[in-house]
Motif scaffolding. Structure first.
Motif, PDB file in Angstrom:
ATOM      1  N   ASP C 156      10.938 -16.538  15.177  1.00 43.47           N
ATOM      2  CA  ASP C 156      12.298 -16.021  15.319  1.00 43.47           C
ATOM      3  C   ASP C 156      12.782 -16.403  16.716  1.00 43.47           C
ATOM      4  N   ASP C 157      13.599 -17.450  16.782  1.00 42.18           N
ATOM      5  CA  ASP C 157      13.958 -17.954  18.121  1.00 42.18           C
ATOM      6  C   ASP C 157      14.992 -17.072  18.815  1.00 42.18           C
ATOM      7  N   LYS C 158      15.521 -16.106  18.114  1.00 43.43           N
ATOM      8  CA  LYS C 158      16.411 -15.163  18.797  1.00 43.43           C
ATOM      9  C   LYS C 158      15.631 -13.978  19.356  1.00 43.43           C
ATOM     10  N   TYR C 159      14.361 -13.897  19.022  1.00 39.11           N
ATOM     11  CA  TYR C 159      13.579 -12.737  19.439  1.00 39.11           C
ATOM     12  C   TYR C 159      12.389 -13.113  20.327  1.00 39.11           C
ATOM     13  N   CYS C 160      11.995 -14.395  20.272  1.00 38.26           N
ATOM     14  CA  CYS C 160      10.825 -14.858  21.026  1.00 38.26           C
ATOM     15  C   CYS C 160      11.080 -14.705  22.519  1.00 38.26           C
ATOM     16  N   ILE C 161      10.100 -14.123  23.251  1.00 34.73           N
ATOM     17  CA  ILE C 161      10.278 -13.928  24.689  1.00 34.73           C
ATOM     18  C   ILE C 161       9.730 -15.107  25.483  1.00 34.73           C
ATOM     19  N   GLY C 162       9.064 -16.029  24.803  1.00 36.48           N
ATOM     20  CA  GLY C 162       8.549 -17.211  25.496  1.00 36.48           C
ATOM     21  C   GLY C 162       7.318 -16.955  26.337  1.00 36.48           C
ATOM     22  N   CYS C 163       6.439 -16.058  25.875  1.00 32.66           N
ATOM     23  CA  CYS C 163       5.222 -15.782  26.657  1.00 32.66           C
ATOM     24  C   CYS C 163       4.151 -16.831  26.396  1.00 32.66           C
ATOM     25  N   ARG C 164       4.260 -17.537  25.300  1.00 31.68           N
ATOM     26  CA  ARG C 164       3.375 -18.652  24.944  1.00 31.68           C
ATOM     27  C   ARG C 164       1.941 -18.236  24.630  1.00 31.68           C
ATOM     28  N   TYR C 165       1.746 -16.964  24.339  1.00 28.31           N
ATOM     29  CA  TYR C 165       0.412 -16.518  23.943  1.00 28.31           C
ATOM     30  C   TYR C 165       0.022 -17.182  22.621  1.00 28.31           C
ATOM     31  N   CYS C 166       1.012 -17.351  21.727  1.00 31.53           N
ATOM     32  CA  CYS C 166       0.711 -17.943  20.425  1.00 31.53           C
ATOM     33  C   CYS C 166       0.286 -19.401  20.551  1.00 31.53           C
ATOM     34  N   ILE C 167       0.852 -20.088  21.570  1.00 34.07           N
ATOM     35  CA  ILE C 167       0.452 -21.482  21.782  1.00 34.07           C
ATOM     36  C   ILE C 167      -1.032 -21.522  22.148  1.00 34.07           C
ATOM     37  N   GLN C 168      -1.436 -20.559  22.976  1.00 36.92           N
ATOM     38  CA  GLN C 168      -2.849 -20.506  23.368  1.00 36.92           C
ATOM     39  C   GLN C 168      -3.733 -20.171  22.168  1.00 36.92           C
ATOM     40  N   ALA C 169      -3.200 -19.383  21.247  1.00 35.64           N
ATOM     41  CA  ALA C 169      -4.037 -18.874  20.164  1.00 35.64           C
ATOM     42  C   ALA C 169      -4.151 -19.842  18.995  1.00 35.64           C
ATOM     43  N   CYS C 170      -3.257 -20.834  18.899  1.00 34.83           N
ATOM     44  CA  CYS C 170      -3.320 -21.768  17.767  1.00 34.83           C
ATOM     45  C   CYS C 170      -4.446 -22.763  18.001  1.00 34.83           C
ATOM     46  N   PRO C 171      -5.445 -22.793  17.125  1.00 32.16           N
ATOM     47  CA  PRO C 171      -6.577 -23.700  17.347  1.00 32.16           C
ATOM     48  C   PRO C 171      -6.233 -25.156  17.056  1.00 32.16           C
ATOM     49  N   TYR C 172      -5.073 -25.388  16.437  1.00 35.15           N
ATOM     50  CA  TYR C 172      -4.743 -26.729  15.972  1.00 35.15           C
ATOM     51  C   TYR C 172      -3.688 -27.422  16.837  1.00 35.15           C
TER      52      TYR C 172
END
Lengths: 392, 151, 255
Positions: C156-172
């Motif tokens: 949800d690009d209107k709600y994402c705060i841009g902390c990038r934790y998910c980028i770290q968590a994606c193994p792929y």
């Protein structure tokens, strides 16, 4: 975007195309570092209050105020690092309970509002009332506000201060452990990253936090005594040194255990981590964190356990040790945060990281965040000097 | 009750109330409808306009080309693989100019020799050595019917 | 009187224990150990639940999927932002592995390993795995990235705060920070297309039919047919992400 093209040239081996940019930079190195200093300083303070180690009395208030100054700053690099800082409130309004990061807002608030501010308030309320009577003008108004209108200084009320403050401190110890163990969990729970994903991470973070916090109070106590031109209480300093030694041994043991375990199990990611440790991290890990931040302090403090030299030697040595430990723990955070992003999750290559001077993620900005808690501490010490406390 | 708590507890209550009220107004309306997210964001994502229109849209006007394409080895290809996304062209044929590549380099992205390509899946050719006297592949091959050679 | 009461409670306790044990035994018989391969749970079997199949044997590394993805979804053109990309693997005779993905494969590939050194070589198209137990949506602190009811991981690009934790968590490595929006961006399986009945752009432009997508709940569907007829693997199965991107002909070297 030029720097990304520059980094593209420095890619070593194969990395996923989205991995060129490091997403967590120096600001996220500062975050666990500063939070760790808070937790460590608080635990030192509670040694005096809860575990009745009375020889630490001269640093009790200093440790509390240090923890407060650093905690106020701790959240700022985190928020400025966000892509949308003004959406940061969402972490409080709609925390996603499955996320290790979501509870941070509440843990932070709990620790700031319920533990630190309350403990300091109970501790200072008597003095605030007295100071408000004694001073004039602006300062008087501030003291008045800080008392929150509770001006009762009858012995009965003061006994309540003591009692409630004690309860808050007892609650504060697990809270401090929670605050920093939890920061370790943010990294330790990422199964995609083998450099972070270890069950020991929260414990290691906690112990290194205690190490750094104790070293910080030691450092500040020496500096402030020097500025105020008062004699350093050597019994207190030796006691802090003793605790630093003890926690440093535990920290070193667990971090070594973590590495030994990795080397012995030698899982899928072993080769790439081996290359990381011996390549891009060799100086920051072996020299900065290992030798300077751990081994040399351990040797000095260990020698002091066997033979205590004269004050003239001990003071500069303690000063050196506290600085080395602070330096070493900073690079421990660096090695975790930056190191964990240098290798590709394909385990086939490395990207690079170059710390820029300017910009929101640059060295100068990081320096500002690092200096700010000291400025806040100076202000607080000016406003509520522990050495002018009524009860002392 | 100690005088300290007489002040602190109401303060705490006020603080919690302010938080709850603020929270009420700050949470988006559709949040939590299906799960812990803004349900409207799915509709917003679904509403993004498309760029690739698909073969059927091309066939509506270009029936001869489509028929020809169906007659030969390129029959399974989508028009937009070579011509690029067609949404602009469908909206306005004058403005949405489509690509007409046919260079050795372009055709080579599929047909140049690479051991990673299976010969049973794709015909491969040395794009440098194959008829060097000609400039482009489409000088001889009709891309809509590749074995219908010119000359 | 006292002993009577104790006896009564004891009898009750025994009766309750027996009931509990009986219920447990009965449930374990009627509902035995339910381990599923890839342990992907399908929430509602009546609604579509999407997955992707990629046939490595058919992929010719033309890069059209990666190109179309960028054009369809307005992904930044610079070579640091990809929702979909192709990797060229070359396993040499000496056992070393060389992987390349110049500009995500958008401009095509050339083989850089000399033919006589090659043991085997192939292409691996990569994209979001739309995991059933996605580690990326798990870590989002605010609920800005989530699995839709169709099993698609969205942001949800209107709600994402841009902390990038998910980028770290994606193994792929499938997520990136959008340089203009400052929010995280990723493959949506062309949610805007499949909701209109079209196939995702990468599937649409694949010239050899190496990519398919489909409803895992539709047992007669294309994707389930593909899964039945081929020996499929997911990436990094050891991480138990419940990946729904199934590869036919995946070599063990691929990570």
């Amino acid at each position: 975007m030029e720097h990304l093209y520059e980094m593209l040239k420095q890619v070593d081996g194969y990395i996923y195309p989205n991995e060129i940019e490091l997403h967590w930079g120096i600001l996220i190195v500062l975050y666990p570092y500063i939070t760790g200093l808070v937790a460590g300083a608080f635990i030192l303070a509670s040694l005096e209050r809860v575990f009745k180690i009375k020889v630490l009395r001269p640093t009790y208030h200093l440790a509390l105020l240090t923890a407060l100054s650093f905690l106020i700053v701790a959240i700022l690099p985190l928020v400025t690092h966000l892509g949308h800082p003004f959406r940061a409130y969402e972490i409080m309004t709609t925390p996603q309970v499955g996320s290790a990061m979501a509870i941070f807002g509440f843990v932070y608030l709990w620790y700031l509002m319920v533990v630190l501010l309350l403990e300091i308030w109970f501790d200072y309320r008597h003095d605030l009332v007295v100071w408000a009577d004694q001073s004039k003008g602006f300062k008087r108004r501030i003291y008045k506000i800080l008392t929150l209108g509770v001006t009762d200084i009858s012995p009965k009320a003061l006994a309540w201060d003591e009692k409630l403050g004690y309860i808050v401190t007892v609650i504060g110890i697990p809270s401090a452990f929670l605050l920093h163990g939890y920061v370790g969990f943010i990294f330790g729970s990422i199964k995609a990253n083998p450099w972070w994903s270890t069950v020991l991470m929260p414990v290691i973070f906690l112990l290194s936090a205690m190490v750094s916090g104790i070293a910080l109070v030691m450092f500040l106590y020496m500096i402030i005594s020097w500025i105020r031109k008062v004699k350093i209480d050597m019994a207190c300093l030796d006691e802090i040194g003793k605790f630093l030694f003890m926690v440093l041994i535990l920290d070193f043991t667990l971090e070594s255990l973590d590495q030994v375990h990795r080397i012995y199990e030698a899982e899928e990611s072993f080769e790439i981590l081996h290359m990381l440790v011996n390549g891009k991290l060799n100086i920051t890990l072996f020299v900065f964190q290992g030798l300077m931040g751990t081994i040399i302090p351990l040797v000095i403090l260990g020698l002091f356990r066997m033979y205590l030299p004269k004050e003239k030697i001990r003071i500069p040595m303690y000063f050196l040790v506290s600085n080395l430990v602070l330096f070493g723990v900073f690079f421990m955070r660096w090695n975790v945060v930056i190191g964990g992003q240098l290798f590709s999750k394909s385990f086939l290559g490395f990207t690079s990281f170059k710390l820029g001077m300017i910009g929101a993620e640059g060295f100068l900005m990081a320096l500002v965040w690092m200096i700010m808690p000291f400025l806040i501490l100076s202000f607080i010490l000016w406003l509520v000097p522990p050495w002018k406390k009524h009860s002392e | 009750m100690p005088p300290q708590l007489k002040t602190l507890l109401p303060l705490l209550a006020v603080f919690i109330c302010i938080f709850l009220v603020a929270r009420h107004f700050l949470i988006p309306e559709s949040f939590g409808k299906y799960g812990h997210y803004r349900a409207d964001s799915m509709d917003e994502t679904a509403a993004i306009p498309i760029n690739y229109v698909g073969k059927e849209a091309c066939a509506e006007c270009h029936d001869t080309e489509t028929a020809k394409l169906a007659s030969d080895l390129h029959s399974v290809l989508s028009c937009e693989i070579c011509h690029g996304p067609g949404a602009l062209h469908v909206a306005d044929a004058e403005k949405g100019i489509l690509l007409k590549p046919g260079t050795r380099e372009f055709c080579g992205t599929c047909h140049s020799i690479n051991p990673a390509r299976r010969t049973e899946v794709i015909n491969q050719i040395d794009t440098k050595e194959h008829h060097p006297e000609k400039d482009n592949c489409i000088d001889c091959h009709n891309p809509h019917a590749v074995w219908e050679l010119k000359e | 009187m006292g002993t009577e009461r104790i006896n009564d409670t004891r009898r009750n306790f025994l009766r309750k224990s027996a009931m509990l044990a009986g219920t447990l035994l009965a449930t374990s018989v009627t509902k035995p150990f339910t381990a599923v391969i890839f342990a992907a749970n399908q929430p509602d079997k009546t609604k579509p639940w999407y997955g992707i199949g990629i046939d490595i044997e058919k992929c010719i590394g033309c890069g059209n999927c990666a190109k179309a993805c960028k054009l369809e979804n307005d992904v930044p053109k610079e070579p640091f932002y990809f929702r979909s990309w192709v990797e060229q693997y070359a396993i040499k005779n000496d056992g070393t592995v060389k992987v390349e993905s110049p500009n995500g494969g958008i401009d095509g590939f050339t083989q850089t390993v000399a033919a006589e050194d090659i043991f085997k070589t192939f292409f691996v198209p990569k994209m979001c795995n739309h995991c059933a137990k996605s580690p990326c949506t798990q870590v989002c602190p605010v609920g800005a990235t989530y699995e839709s009811p169709e099993g698609i991981a969205l942001v949800d690009d209107k709600y994402c705060i841009g902390c990038r934790y998910c980028i770290q968590a994606c193994p792929y490595g499938c997520r990136y920070l959008h340089p203009v929006k400052n929010t995280v961006d990723k493959c949506t399986l062309c949610y805007h297309r499949i909701k209109k009945g079209l196939s995702p752009a990468c599937v649409e432009v694949c010239p050899t039919g190496a990519r398919i997508y489909g409803d895992l709940n539709d047992k007669e569907g294309l994707l389930n047919k593909f899964l039945k007829e081929h020996h499929c693997h997911v990436l990094k199965p050891n991480l138990n992400t419940g990946s729904k991107l199934f590869y036919n002909g995946l070599s063990a070297e691929v990570r």
